[in-house]
Write an enzyme that holds these catalytic residues in place. Sequence first.
Site, PDB file in Angstrom:
ATOM      1  N   GLY A  13      38.647  37.172  29.587  1.00  0.00           N
ATOM      2  CA  GLY A  13      38.941  38.105  31.203  1.00  0.00           C
ATOM      3  C   GLY A  13      39.630  38.096  32.850  1.00  0.00           C
ATOM      4  O   GLY A  13      38.360  36.558  33.009  1.00  0.00           O
ATOM      5  N   HIS A  68      31.628  43.665  32.682  1.00  0.00           N
ATOM      6  CA  HIS A  68      31.693  42.144  33.462  1.00  0.00           C
ATOM      7  C   HIS A  68      32.968  42.592  34.560  1.00  0.00           C
ATOM      8  O   HIS A  68      32.929  42.254  36.021  1.00  0.00           O
ATOM      9  CB  HIS A  68      31.437  41.445  32.263  1.00  0.00           C
ATOM     10  CG  HIS A  68      31.959  39.738  33.369  1.00  0.00           C
ATOM     11  ND1 HIS A  68      30.604  38.454  32.814  1.00  0.00           N
ATOM     12  CD2 HIS A  68      32.837  39.144  33.956  1.00  0.00           C
ATOM     13  CE1 HIS A  68      31.651  38.049  33.576  1.00  0.00           C
ATOM     14  NE2 HIS A  68      32.817  38.138  34.172  1.00  0.00           N
ATOM     15  N   GLU A  69      34.344  42.761  33.976  1.00  0.00           N
ATOM     16  CA  GLU A  69      35.470  43.076  34.548  1.00  0.00           C
ATOM     17  C   GLU A  69      35.403  44.004  35.847  1.00  0.00           C
ATOM     18  O   GLU A  69      35.552  43.868  37.590  1.00  0.00           O
ATOM     19  CB  GLU A  69      36.500  42.581  34.151  1.00  0.00           C
ATOM     20  CG  GLU A  69      36.985  41.838  33.189  1.00  0.00           C
ATOM     21  CD  GLU A  69      36.827  40.481  33.700  1.00  0.00           C
ATOM     22  OE1 GLU A  69      37.030  39.870  34.961  1.00  0.00           O
ATOM     23  OE2 GLU A  69      36.553  39.330  32.638  1.00  0.00           O
ATOM     24  N   HIS A  72      33.070  42.928  38.678  1.00  0.00           N
ATOM     25  CA  HIS A  72      33.391  41.594  39.853  1.00  0.00           C
ATOM     26  C   HIS A  72      34.419  42.727  40.530  1.00  0.00           C
ATOM     27  O   HIS A  72      34.135  42.393  41.895  1.00  0.00           O
ATOM     28  CB  HIS A  72      34.759  41.430  39.035  1.00  0.00           C
ATOM     29  CG  HIS A  72      34.381  39.540  38.110  1.00  0.00           C
ATOM     30  ND1 HIS A  72      33.689  38.336  39.056  1.00  0.00           N
ATOM     31  CD2 HIS A  72      34.285  38.891  37.270  1.00  0.00           C
ATOM     32  CE1 HIS A  72      33.673  37.590  38.557  1.00  0.00           C
ATOM     33  NE2 HIS A  72      33.803  38.119  37.485  1.00  0.00           N
ATOM     34  N   GLN A  82      39.140  37.059  41.417  1.00  0.00           N
ATOM     35  CA  GLN A  82      38.565  35.793  40.922  1.00  0.00           C
ATOM     36  C   GLN A  82      39.781  34.770  40.942  1.00  0.00           C
ATOM     37  O   GLN A  82      39.862  33.463  40.720  1.00  0.00           O
ATOM     38  CB  GLN A  82      38.639  35.685  39.625  1.00  0.00           C
ATOM     39  CG  GLN A  82      37.099  36.532  39.101  1.00  0.00           C
ATOM     40  CD  GLN A  82      36.708  35.762  37.349  1.00  0.00           C
ATOM     41  OE1 GLN A  82      37.182  37.175  37.155  1.00  0.00           O
ATOM     42  NE2 GLN A  82      35.918  35.066  37.514  1.00  0.00           N
ATOM     43  N   CYS A 133      31.295  32.905  33.137  1.00  0.00           N
ATOM     44  CA  CYS A 133      31.952  33.513  33.797  1.00  0.00           C
ATOM     45  C   CYS A 133      32.977  32.212  33.848  1.00  0.00           C
ATOM     46  O   CYS A 133      31.922  31.423  35.037  1.00  0.00           O
ATOM     47  CB  CYS A 133      31.711  34.481  34.972  1.00  0.00           C
ATOM     48  SG  CYS A 133      32.758  35.188  36.409  1.00  0.00           S
ATOM     49  N   LEU A 134      34.582  32.585  35.015  1.00  0.00           N
ATOM     50  CA  LEU A 134      34.516  31.630  34.921  1.00  0.00           C
ATOM     51  C   LEU A 134      34.482  30.966  36.082  1.00  0.00           C
ATOM     52  O   LEU A 134      34.901  29.705  36.734  1.00  0.00           O
ATOM     53  CB  LEU A 134      36.519  32.010  35.114  1.00  0.00           C
ATOM     54  CG  LEU A 134      36.576  32.349  33.254  1.00  0.00           C
ATOM     55  CD1 LEU A 134      38.381  32.842  33.435  1.00  0.00           C
ATOM     56  CD2 LEU A 134      36.564  30.846  32.320  1.00  0.00           C
TER      57      LEU A 134
HETATM   58 NI    NI Z   1      33.718  36.950  35.328  1.00  0.00          NI
END
Ligand code: NI
Length: 175
Positions: free
Chosen positions: A54, A145-146, A149, A59, A103-104
Amino acid sequence: MHDPLSEGGTARPITMHGTPVLHTRCAEVTAFDDELVTLVRDMYASMYAANGVGLAANQVGVGLRVFIVDCPDADEERVVAHVVNPELELPEVRTLDDDAEGCLSVPGPSSDVARPDHALVRGVDVYGEPVVIEGTGLLARCLQHETDHLNGMVYVDRISNKERKRVLAEAFPST
Ligand code: NI
């Protein structure tokens, strides 16, 4: 669920935890133009390059309310989709699923986060047409989660101070 925009993009650098755009509420999308289409395509390319499931627009440094997922639900059905201006709906009676999350933008470590095991997101696509994504399993976690963000929240904001310190130290050893 397949998304034609999941191909043909160019990977952009992933924004790291600590960058202001990741800690600020993203703005509603009002321009449904070619730039938005390119953003979504590039978000897919960026997510795949980083092996994510995701990704939110902030991001890749763009403070707009857009996210993508390529993620299995509880039945192992893979959902590939983008959503613009999403609204998250959680069940009134919630069963929490306490599982590892990463998370990236905090690359490497993961930590357990308890979240409802069912979630629904309503929004529109890049053409302004309605989109509904219903998620169970990992997809439910991913939708939450997204959405976090886009509200300027990273999953480490949901864990204890001690655990956050451990996770950030592991992700960013030099700082
Ligand atoms: Ni994330």
